[in-house]
Scaffold this active site. Structure first.
Site, PDB file in Angstrom:
ATOM      1  N   ARG A  33     122.585  79.272  37.248  1.00 12.95           N
ATOM      2  CA  ARG A  33     122.965  80.642  37.583  1.00 12.95           C
ATOM      3  C   ARG A  33     123.415  80.610  39.035  1.00 12.95           C
ATOM      4  NH1 ARG A  33     120.690  84.843  34.289  1.00 12.95           N
ATOM      5  NH2 ARG A  33     120.540  86.218  36.090  1.00 12.95           N
ATOM      6  N   HIS A  60     129.534  85.652  32.076  1.00 14.33           N
ATOM      7  CA  HIS A  60     128.127  85.564  31.666  1.00 14.33           C
ATOM      8  C   HIS A  60     128.089  85.160  30.188  1.00 14.33           C
ATOM      9  CE1 HIS A  60     123.951  85.887  31.750  1.00 14.33           C
ATOM     10  NE2 HIS A  60     123.776  87.096  32.261  1.00 14.33           N
ATOM     11  N   GLN A  63     124.872  85.474  27.909  1.00 12.86           N
ATOM     12  CA  GLN A  63     124.525  86.838  27.512  1.00 12.86           C
ATOM     13  C   GLN A  63     125.301  87.258  26.273  1.00 12.86           C
ATOM     14  OE1 GLN A  63     122.187  89.140  28.702  1.00 12.86           O
ATOM     15  NE2 GLN A  63     122.838  90.135  26.805  1.00 12.86           N
ATOM     16  N   ASP A 168     126.310  98.340  31.396  1.00 19.78           N
ATOM     17  CA  ASP A 168     125.597  97.365  32.220  1.00 19.78           C
ATOM     18  C   ASP A 168     125.427  97.992  33.595  1.00 19.78           C
ATOM     19  OD1 ASP A 168     124.404  95.041  33.118  1.00 19.78           O
ATOM     20  OD2 ASP A 168     126.276  93.952  33.395  1.00 19.78           O
ATOM     21  N   SER A 172     125.978  95.246  40.856  1.00 12.49           N
ATOM     22  CA  SER A 172     125.511  93.883  40.623  1.00 12.49           C
ATOM     23  C   SER A 172     124.952  93.274  41.901  1.00 12.49           C
ATOM     24  CB  SER A 172     126.665  93.019  40.093  1.00 12.49           C
ATOM     25  OG  SER A 172     127.147  93.522  38.869  1.00 12.49           O
ATOM     26  N   CYS A 210     122.326  94.686  28.626  1.00 13.75           N
ATOM     27  CA  CYS A 210     121.757  93.351  28.851  1.00 13.75           C
ATOM     28  C   CYS A 210     120.524  93.361  29.748  1.00 13.75           C
ATOM     29  CB  CYS A 210     122.821  92.400  29.402  1.00 13.75           C
ATOM     30  SG  CYS A 210     123.335  92.744  31.098  1.00 13.75           S
ATOM     31  N   ARG A 237     118.117  86.342  23.852  1.00 13.54           N
ATOM     32  CA  ARG A 237     118.470  85.441  24.958  1.00 13.54           C
ATOM     33  C   ARG A 237     117.698  84.126  24.830  1.00 13.54           C
ATOM     34  NH1 ARG A 237     120.730  86.983  29.724  1.00 13.54           N
ATOM     35  NH2 ARG A 237     120.854  84.740  29.991  1.00 13.54           N
TER      36      ARG A 237
END
Length: 254
Positions: A33, A60, A63, A168, A172, A210, A237
């Site tokens: 990540r 992503h 996901q 979402d 971020s 998510c 996940r």
């Protein structure tokens, strides 16, 4: 081996090239990540073992595997088992509405949904659209698989006819300083049951997110409703990550 942010700082104390070579000499595969997508590309370029992108600022993909698995489970016909069917059969011609930011999760949905036959309608505020190059590639994918991909600036335009509604975070990691500006830009984007139903979603619409979720993105009446499958999505996940690792081991010959 688990290396968290307190254990390793990519590109800070040593170059990504050096980190890639050192870590890949100790393991059979790496799931990373990262921040900038260029970091995952550098790791992959210099690593001697497979690299799995677990998140970057542009994509992503892990996901989206969980999202597709969740929808595949939900839309598998009664009396049949998900493992006996292909997602391109169960999900074909379903319509997803994305209401939110043009971020990494959306980018991966744009690229992958056409491959299982799903249509995608996107609503973002002006200035928060998905990346142009990704939009171009996703449009090509949609044409190849005969699905639709549309971009709007009003949530009601994307929600019309949707089987699945997805949002979402609007803020971020690394965007915290933009919070006030972003909250103003996303006024009118909060998902509520009334908003979704008033704008013509299918009668049996479903909701995904998510996680983690913030109240300004979606209200409790949607998030905790029977239409919401966010916790099934979160569990998946685990299974999709295990599948990625399994395929990595297959690639390595184990």
């Amino acid at each position: 081996m688990f290396l968290g942010s307190q254990d390793i700082q990519l590109g800070v104390n040593e170059s990504l090239l050096d980190t890639s070579k050192v870590i890949s000499s100790m393991v059979d595969g790496v799931m990373a990540r990262v921040g900038a997508h260029e970091e995952i590309e550098t790791l992959a370029k210099y690593s001697t073992v497979p690299i799995i992108n677990a998140l970057s600022d542009m994509y992503h993909p892990t996901q989206i595997l969980a999202d597709i698995m969740t929808l595949h489970e939900l839309y598998t016909p009664a009396g049949q088992q998900p493992h006996d069917l292909d997602p391109s059969t169960t999900l074909k011609n379903l319509r997803m509405a994305w209401v939110g930011d043009g971020n990494n999760v959306l980018h991966s949905l744009m690229l992958q949904l056409p491959k299982v036959g799903m249509h995608l309608a996107i609503a973002t505020p002006k200035g928060y659209e998905p990346h142009g190059a990704i939009l171009e590639q996703a449009s090509q994918n949609a044409a190849e698989f005969q699905t639709s991909l549309t971009l709007h600036h009003e949530p009601k335009q994307a929600i019309q006819g949707a089987n699945v509604i997805v949002t979402d975070t609007w803020i971020s990691m690394g965007q915290e300083e933009e919070k006030k500006k972003r909250l103003e830009a996303f006024a009118g984007y909060q998902l509520t049951t009334e908003m979704i139903q008033a704008n013509g979603a299918q009668a049996d619409w479903k909701f995904l997110h998510c996680l983690p979720r913030k109240q300004e993105e979606v209200t409790d009446d949607v998030f905790y409703s029977p239409r919401s499958h966010v916790f099934q999505e979160a569990e998946n996940r685990k299974w999709t990550i295990l599948a990625c690792i399994d395929q990595l081991m297959v690639k390595k010959g184990f």
